[in-house]
Design an enzyme around this catalytic site. Sequence first.
Site, PDB file in Angstrom:
ATOM      1  N   TRP A  54     -21.426  14.870  46.719  1.00  0.00           N
ATOM      2  CA  TRP A  54     -20.812  15.471  47.917  1.00  0.00           C
ATOM      3  C   TRP A  54     -20.258  14.367  48.823  1.00  0.00           C
ATOM      4  O   TRP A  54     -19.091  14.404  49.240  1.00  0.00           O
ATOM      5  CB  TRP A  54     -21.883  16.272  48.639  1.00  0.00           C
ATOM      6  CG  TRP A  54     -21.419  17.136  49.759  1.00  0.00           C
ATOM      7  CD1 TRP A  54     -20.134  17.398  50.119  1.00  0.00           C
ATOM      8  CD2 TRP A  54     -22.259  17.851  50.672  1.00  0.00           C
ATOM      9  NE1 TRP A  54     -20.113  18.242  51.201  1.00  0.00           N
ATOM     10  CE2 TRP A  54     -21.412  18.529  51.552  1.00  0.00           C
ATOM     11  CE3 TRP A  54     -23.638  17.981  50.821  1.00  0.00           C
ATOM     12  CZ2 TRP A  54     -21.899  19.346  52.580  1.00  0.00           C
ATOM     13  CZ3 TRP A  54     -24.124  18.793  51.843  1.00  0.00           C
ATOM     14  CH2 TRP A  54     -23.273  19.459  52.697  1.00  0.00           C
ATOM     15  N   HIS A 104     -28.173   4.270  43.352  1.00  0.00           N
ATOM     16  CA  HIS A 104     -29.489   4.822  43.703  1.00  0.00           C
ATOM     17  C   HIS A 104     -30.509   3.688  43.873  1.00  0.00           C
ATOM     18  O   HIS A 104     -31.709   3.933  43.883  1.00  0.00           O
ATOM     19  CB  HIS A 104     -29.996   5.756  42.593  1.00  0.00           C
ATOM     20  CG  HIS A 104     -29.161   6.991  42.402  1.00  0.00           C
ATOM     21  ND1 HIS A 104     -28.759   7.799  43.437  1.00  0.00           N
ATOM     22  CD2 HIS A 104     -28.669   7.579  41.281  1.00  0.00           C
ATOM     23  CE1 HIS A 104     -28.057   8.810  42.966  1.00  0.00           C
ATOM     24  NE2 HIS A 104     -27.978   8.698  41.664  1.00  0.00           N
ATOM     25  N   GLY A 257     -26.683  24.319  46.475  1.00  0.00           N
ATOM     26  CA  GLY A 257     -26.115  23.588  47.616  1.00  0.00           C
ATOM     27  C   GLY A 257     -26.569  24.096  48.965  1.00  0.00           C
ATOM     28  O   GLY A 257     -25.744  24.254  49.867  1.00  0.00           O
TER      29      GLY A 257
HETATM   30  S1  PPS Z   1     -26.973  13.122  41.585  1.00  0.00           S
HETATM   31  O1  PPS Z   1     -27.180  13.611  40.198  1.00  0.00           O
HETATM   32  O2  PPS Z   1     -28.068  12.272  42.035  1.00  0.00           O
HETATM   33  O3  PPS Z   1     -25.662  12.491  41.750  1.00  0.00           O
HETATM   34  O4  PPS Z   1     -27.014  14.456  42.479  1.00  0.00           O
HETATM   35  P1  PPS Z   1     -26.514  14.564  43.988  1.00  0.00           P
HETATM   36  O5  PPS Z   1     -25.038  14.622  44.001  1.00  0.00           O
HETATM   37  O6  PPS Z   1     -27.177  13.518  44.817  1.00  0.00           O
HETATM   38  O7  PPS Z   1     -27.111  15.951  44.447  1.00  0.00           O
HETATM   39  C1  PPS Z   1     -26.768  17.170  43.856  1.00  0.00           C
HETATM   40  C2  PPS Z   1     -27.085  18.263  44.871  1.00  0.00           C
HETATM   41  O8  PPS Z   1     -26.082  18.254  45.915  1.00  0.00           O
HETATM   42  C3  PPS Z   1     -25.516  19.547  46.016  1.00  0.00           C
HETATM   43  N1  PPS Z   1     -24.134  19.498  46.476  1.00  0.00           N
HETATM   44  C4  PPS Z   1     -23.712  20.126  47.605  1.00  0.00           C
HETATM   45  N2  PPS Z   1     -24.398  20.837  48.528  1.00  0.00           N
HETATM   46  C5  PPS Z   1     -23.671  21.373  49.537  1.00  0.00           C
HETATM   47  N3  PPS Z   1     -22.338  21.253  49.665  1.00  0.00           N
HETATM   48  C6  PPS Z   1     -21.618  20.532  48.759  1.00  0.00           C
HETATM   49  N4  PPS Z   1     -20.299  20.424  48.898  1.00  0.00           N
HETATM   50  C7  PPS Z   1     -22.313  19.930  47.675  1.00  0.00           C
HETATM   51  N5  PPS Z   1     -21.949  19.176  46.599  1.00  0.00           N
HETATM   52  C8  PPS Z   1     -23.071  18.926  45.889  1.00  0.00           C
HETATM   53  C9  PPS Z   1     -25.639  20.083  44.568  1.00  0.00           C
HETATM   54  O9  PPS Z   1     -25.409  21.452  44.512  1.00  0.00           O
HETATM   55  C10 PPS Z   1     -27.068  19.652  44.237  1.00  0.00           C
HETATM   56  O10 PPS Z   1     -28.038  20.399  44.962  1.00  0.00           O
HETATM   57  P2  PPS Z   1     -28.723  21.744  44.404  1.00  0.00           P
HETATM   58  O11 PPS Z   1     -29.820  22.040  45.387  1.00  0.00           O
HETATM   59  O12 PPS Z   1     -29.242  21.457  43.041  1.00  0.00           O
HETATM   60  O13 PPS Z   1     -27.655  22.790  44.424  1.00  0.00           O
END
Ligand code: PPS
Length: 297
Positions: A54, A104, A257
């Site tokens: 994100w 990370h 999300g």
């Molecule tokens: S990773 O694999 O470490 O790169 O994952 P990471 O990107 O850190 O985290 C993934 C979670 O972020 C949520 N996500 C979002 N949430 C809200 N809005 C937006 N735009 C967004 N983009 C990514 C994604 O859905 C994962 O969370 P969960 O709770 O699994 O949905």
Amino acid sequence: MQAMQPDENYLFTYKGFYFQPDLTSVEHLDTLDDFEIRDSDVFLFTYPKSGTVWTENILSLIYHEGHRNGMENLNILDRFLSLEYKIRNVDYVSHPSPRLFLSHLPYYLVPKGLKNRRAKVVYVVRNPKDVLVSYYHFSKIFVTLGKVEVEDFGIFMEKFLAGKVVASLWLDHVEGWFSHRDDFNILFLTYEEMKKDLRSSVLKLCNFLGKRLTEKEVDAVVDQATFDKMKADPRANFEFLPPDMIDHSKGHFLRKGTIGDWKNMMTVGQNERFESVFKERMEKLPIKFCWDINDEL
Ligand code: PPS
């Protein structure tokens, strides 16, 4: 590439930190301490599942007009340079500025040049119960993480609480970055503040990065960084990755999300167990955590 011997959890330890063995090497990790930093570099650090992709999307939209107006059709993996994992065969040294890095790594493994406070560092933190639940679901779809069968949630939670996952213990990661914040030119953001007020978070980032965008440009960043827009975008949802990396039949990278999904997963007993391990140290962190989408920040 020097072979990395994975343990029974399919993890590799380097200087006390757990890595995924197949995406990096000892030789590469050994180069990071002296990795040359540029003033214009931007580093995004997170514990996994805290909003990395994100924030990557937001940063690349802030930096590149071509991403905002859709002229540059790059998927998310190609917009950023991964510091510790050599996912793409890109030469970091000849890469044009500004270089955007994601990582990370814990504070103690980062290039020492970052500690001269020149390059900019963004650290995003998310409440650890949602991190845990997101991590659990991700380990089912991310094939290389799933080389060790992801058993039931309770077993995964114990691994998480013991730090026996890629990126080790959440508490150590967050505590380390916060307690060494004065060493870096760093902005902390929370996943929850981004979720509750995306526009303010984008403006906060622009301010920190010294990027002046017009109202219209900020609108474009916010619009393309919403959950619904990103979920519908195959470039952000990793749909371009082959099935031997992500098993798309088992779920999506952008899953829910939201804030508070842990309540749908953790039993009362699991929550108590989580608190008994994490609460005391968490209370000492300079962050007010938000545990539910309806809670005030
Ligand atoms: S990773 O694999 O470490 O790169 O994952 P990471 O990107 O850190 O985290 C993934 C979670 O972020 C949520 N996500 C979002 N949430 C809200 N809005 C937006 N735009 C967004 N983009 C990514 C994604 O859905 C994962 O969370 P969960 O709770 O699994 O949905």
